[in-house]
Structures are given as structure tokens and as C-alpha cells.
Design a protein around this motif. Sequence first.
Motif, mmCIF file in Angstrom:
data_model
loop_
_atom_site.group_PDB
_atom_site.id
_atom_site.type_symbol
_atom_site.label_atom_id
_atom_site.label_comp_id
_atom_site.label_asym_id
_atom_site.label_seq_id
_atom_site.Cartn_x
_atom_site.Cartn_y
_atom_site.Cartn_z
ATOM 1 N N SER A 1 0.843 -1.193 0.000
ATOM 2 C CA SER A 1 0.000 0.000 0.000
ATOM 3 C C SER A 1 0.876 1.239 0.000
ATOM 4 O O SER A 1 1.958 1.241 0.586
ATOM 5 N N THR A 2 0.383 2.294 -0.631
ATOM 6 C CA THR A 2 1.072 3.576 -0.589
ATOM 7 C C THR A 2 0.742 4.328 0.691
ATOM 8 O O THR A 2 1.318 5.377 0.953
ATOM 9 N N ALA A 3 -0.178 3.787 1.484
ATOM 10 C CA ALA A 3 -0.620 4.430 2.724
ATOM 11 C C ALA A 3 -0.183 3.612 3.934
ATOM 12 O O ALA A 3 0.134 2.425 3.821
ATOM 13 N N GLU A 4 -0.211 4.243 5.077
ATOM 14 C CA GLU A 4 0.073 3.549 6.330
ATOM 15 C C GLU A 4 -1.112 2.647 6.689
ATOM 16 O O GLU A 4 -2.158 2.688 6.063
ATOM 17 N N ALA B 1 -4.899 4.080 7.201
ATOM 18 C CA ALA B 1 -5.570 4.486 5.955
ATOM 19 C C ALA B 1 -5.863 3.271 5.081
ATOM 20 O O ALA B 1 -6.913 3.203 4.437
ATOM 21 N N THR B 2 -4.967 2.306 5.058
ATOM 22 C CA THR B 2 -5.192 1.084 4.282
ATOM 23 C C THR B 2 -6.364 0.306 4.872
ATOM 24 O O THR B 2 -7.235 -0.175 4.139
ATOM 25 N N PRO C 1 -5.591 2.640 -1.764
ATOM 26 C CA PRO C 1 -4.199 2.976 -2.044
ATOM 27 C C PRO C 1 -3.292 1.762 -2.291
ATOM 28 O O PRO C 1 -2.066 1.875 -2.263
#
Length: 155
Positions: free
Chosen positions: A72-75, A78-79, A125
Motif C-alpha cells: 500500500s502507498t498508505a500507512e 488508511a489502508t 491505495p
Amino acid sequence: MPHFALIDAARDDAIYNLLIREPGAESLFAGTLDPELARAAPYIVELRPESPFRDALQSYGWPRAWGITCHSTAERAATRRALRRNMQAMLPSGQVGLFRFYDPRVWLPFISASQGAELDPWFDPITDYWAPHPRSGATLRISRNGATARITTEG
């Protein structure tokens, strides 16, 4: 880029005891869970290189369909929020049910049949997913290729 496991704790009694030792492991269900439900809930956990859970997943859980993994591009928070939006599905009867996408036996047929805008909520994300092949146990990588999901075998 964080690598997360999406785990179905109901698949094996050993999973929950491993998960509760993982920093940041969190149920995909909201709120405080009844202890019995907590032992069978789906979880998100970051796969750290030194993690005993990562080792158990790779050596024992992967061929037993404990779950799927993703980049994921998010932490994690957020994921988790993004994945929670996909946890319900409309059944043919019109009722809403739990969509067990974290079960590779459910995930692979679903994502293979999805196209176009159906893929949008799954790849934002998240950039890639991995799941065990249902028969061989080989690792399958699922990424978006325009309007379709591209599935390739790794290793």
C-alpha cells in the motif's frame, strides 16, 4: 512501501495467538469485539522482516490459505479504512453479507472476474496483492493492468 497481511483468524486456532503478539495488528471489524468474535475476525497486520507472524505465515499459513498480502502507498490506518469499505457485498437475495475478500479462495475468483471501475476500490491505495494459488500453493501476484487485474505467478 508497507507490506500488510489481511488474515482470516477463523482459518486456524493458532492465528489469533500469533496476531495478538504483533504490534499494530488490528481487526478489520470496527469497535470492541466480543472475545469469541475477536478470535475469528479478519485482521490487518504489517509484515515486518523480523516478525514471528511473518515467518509463520510464510512457512505454515500460506499453503493453508490464512489470507492474502498487499503493498500500500498508505500507512496501516488508511489502508484499513480503504479495505473496510469493501467488506460488504449484495447477495443475490438482495441481502447484504460479509465479503470475505481476505480469504484467498474468495479473493482470486472475485478479482479475476472484476473489470474497469469494479477494480477502483481495490487498488486505492493498494498497488499489489499476493495470494496463494488454491491448488499448488504458489504465490500469485495481482496488480492492476488498466481495466483488468493482471495475475502472475512468482517464484
